[in-house]
Enzyme design. Sequence first.
Site, PDB file in Angstrom:
ATOM      1  CD  GLU A 290      44.664  60.195  31.111  1.00  0.00           C
ATOM      2  OE1 GLU A 290      45.446  59.445  30.544  1.00  0.00           O
ATOM      3  OE2 GLU A 290      44.256  61.191  30.333  1.00  0.00           O
TER       4      GLU A 290
ATOM      5  CG  ASP B 253      39.108  40.640  34.593  1.00  0.00           C
ATOM      6  OD1 ASP B 253      38.335  39.690  35.065  1.00  0.00           O
ATOM      7  OD2 ASP B 253      39.041  40.915  33.306  1.00  0.00           O
TER       8      ASP B 253
ATOM      9  CB  SER C 113      29.034  42.973  33.519  1.00  0.00           C
ATOM     10  OG  SER C 113      29.292  41.707  32.938  1.00  0.00           O
TER      11      SER C 113
ATOM     12  CD1 TRP D  99      45.440  36.078  42.970  1.00  0.00           C
ATOM     13  CD2 TRP D  99      44.197  34.649  43.815  1.00  0.00           C
ATOM     14  NE1 TRP D  99      45.827  36.134  44.153  1.00  0.00           N
ATOM     15  CE2 TRP D  99      45.082  35.283  44.838  1.00  0.00           C
ATOM     16  CE3 TRP D  99      43.026  33.736  44.516  1.00  0.00           C
ATOM     17  CZ2 TRP D  99      45.015  34.834  46.245  1.00  0.00           C
ATOM     18  CZ3 TRP D  99      43.130  33.353  45.803  1.00  0.00           C
ATOM     19  CH2 TRP D  99      44.105  33.955  46.620  1.00  0.00           C
TER      20      TRP D  99
ATOM     21  CG  ASN E 235      38.129  38.011  41.352  1.00  0.00           C
ATOM     22  OD1 ASN E 235      39.021  38.848  41.550  1.00  0.00           O
ATOM     23  ND2 ASN E 235      36.785  38.296  41.525  1.00  0.00           N
TER      24      ASN E 235
ATOM     25  CG  ASN F  72      30.057  39.278  34.883  1.00  0.00           C
ATOM     26  OD1 ASN F  72      30.387  40.328  35.708  1.00  0.00           O
ATOM     27  ND2 ASN F  72      30.943  38.682  34.111  1.00  0.00           N
TER      28      ASN F  72
HETATM   29  C1  IPE Z   1      34.230  42.636  33.888  1.00  0.00           C
HETATM   30  O1  IPE Z   1      35.121  41.667  33.666  1.00  0.00           O
HETATM   31  C2  IPE Z   1      33.152  42.500  34.577  1.00  0.00           C
HETATM   32  C3  IPE Z   1      33.469  42.712  35.960  1.00  0.00           C
HETATM   33  C4  IPE Z   1      34.662  42.857  36.558  1.00  0.00           C
HETATM   34  C5  IPE Z   1      32.415  42.755  37.034  1.00  0.00           C
HETATM   35  P1  IPE Z   1      34.550  40.134  32.805  1.00  0.00           P
HETATM   36  O2  IPE Z   1      35.761  39.085  33.281  1.00  0.00           O
HETATM   37  O3  IPE Z   1      33.247  39.982  33.055  1.00  0.00           O
HETATM   38  O4  IPE Z   1      35.050  40.902  31.412  1.00  0.00           O
HETATM   39  P2  IPE Z   1      35.363  40.075  30.176  1.00  0.00           P
HETATM   40  O5  IPE Z   1      34.343  38.826  29.899  1.00  0.00           O
HETATM   41  O6  IPE Z   1      37.001  39.516  30.387  1.00  0.00           O
HETATM   42  O7  IPE Z   1      35.336  41.123  28.944  1.00  0.00           O
HETATM   43  C1  IPE Z   2      36.173  39.279  37.996  1.00  0.00           C
HETATM   44  O1  IPE Z   2      36.946  38.160  37.836  1.00  0.00           O
HETATM   45  C2  IPE Z   2      35.053  38.911  38.707  1.00  0.00           C
HETATM   46  C3  IPE Z   2      33.880  39.013  38.029  1.00  0.00           C
HETATM   47  C4  IPE Z   2      33.663  39.523  36.663  1.00  0.00           C
HETATM   48  C5  IPE Z   2      32.618  38.948  39.028  1.00  0.00           C
HETATM   49  P1  IPE Z   2      36.761  36.863  36.696  1.00  0.00           P
HETATM   50  O2  IPE Z   2      35.759  36.140  37.419  1.00  0.00           O
HETATM   51  O3  IPE Z   2      36.274  37.618  35.606  1.00  0.00           O
HETATM   52  O4  IPE Z   2      38.237  36.387  36.857  1.00  0.00           O
HETATM   53  P2  IPE Z   2      38.544  35.729  35.415  1.00  0.00           P
HETATM   54  O5  IPE Z   2      38.751  37.071  34.315  1.00  0.00           O
HETATM   55  O6  IPE Z   2      38.091  34.657  34.992  1.00  0.00           O
HETATM   56  O7  IPE Z   2      40.146  35.499  35.792  1.00  0.00           O
HETATM   57 MG    MG Z   3      37.130  38.270  33.987  1.00  0.00          MG
END
Ligand code: IPE
Ligand code: IPE
Ligand code: MG
Length: 247
Positions: free
Chosen positions: A208, A21, A66, A26, A23, A69
Site C-alpha cells: 500500500e 524525500d 540510492s 526543506w 530534504n 544519488n
Molecule cells: C529517492 O529520492 C532516494 C532516497 C530517498 C534515498 P530522490 O530524491 O533521489 O528521488 P527522485 O530523484 O526524486 O526520483
Molecule cells: C532526500 O531528500 C534525501 C536523499 C535522497 C539522500 P532530497 O535530497 O532528495 O531532497 P529534495 O527532493 O531535493 O527536496
Molecule cells: Mg528528492
Amino acid sequence: MNLREQVDLDNLPKHIAVIMDGNGRWAKQRGGLRIFGHQNAIKAVRDTVEGAAELGVEYLTLYAFSTENWKRPAGEVTALMQLLVSTIRKETATLNKNNIRLKTIGNTASLPGACQRELQEAMDMTKDNTRMTLVLALSYSGRWDITQAMQRLAEDVGQHKVEAGAINETAISQYLSTAGMPDPELLIRTSGEQRISNFLLWQLAYTELYITELLWPDFRKEHLYQAIVAYQRRERRFGKTSEQLIK
Ligand code: IPE
Ligand code: IPE
Ligand code: MG
C-alpha cells in the site's frame, strides 16, 4: 482519541518502508544549503525509528541513498557520507538501548571505507537485538537488487545447486537483499512525489502506497501513526473481490 490510540495494534504492518524525500526543498525554503536539510533529517529518522519500535513494527526500511544519488554533486555526496558516519556513531548506543538491530541493503561495497567500517561495527554491536530490525538502504536500487540476485542465482544453477525448473517466487525472494524479511505492507513517501524511484521493485508488488506532501525533515511519530491509520482503513484485495474478503 489521539492518533496513536487510533492505531490498531492487531493489524500493524510488520514491515514499513520509507522513501525519505524532500530534504533539499526543506533547506531551500529556509534559505539554507541542501546539506542543512540532510542534517535536519536525522531528527525525523530518530523519531520514526522510535515510533515504529514502540508500536511493535518488526522491520523498518529507510531509503537513505540510492544508486542514482551517486550522480549528485560530489560535495553533497561527501557530506551525506560524513553525516552517515557521524549519525551511526552517535545513535548505536540508542539502538542497543531500544533493542533494535541494524542491517543494510544495497551495494555497500561502493561506500567509502569509513562508512563501511562504521556500519559493520554498528551491525555487530546490535546483531542480537530482537525488538525491531532497522534496515538502511544505502547505494540501493531495486534493479541493482534484482541484478545481483540473478547473478548469484545463475551461479548456483551453473553449479547445480539449484534446478532451473525449481526457480519460483520464493526462491527469487531468497536471493534478494531482503531475504528472510516479509514484503513491506506499507510504503511511505514524503514530499509529494508520486514515484517509486527504483526502490524495492520486487518487494513492493502489493504494498500500500502512502504519499504525504510533508517534507522529510518535518516527519514525526504522529505522521507515522497517520500513515498507519490510513493503511488500516484500506481494503487489501490482492486481486479478489470485496465480497470474497468478508467471511
Ligand atoms: C529517492 O529520492 C532516494 C532516497 C530517498 C534515498 P530522490 O530524491 O533521489 O528521488 P527522485 O530523484 O526524486 O526520483
Ligand atoms: C532526500 O531528500 C534525501 C536523499 C535522497 C539522500 P532530497 O535530497 O532528495 O531532497 P529534495 O527532493 O531535493 O527536496
Ligand atoms: Mg528528492
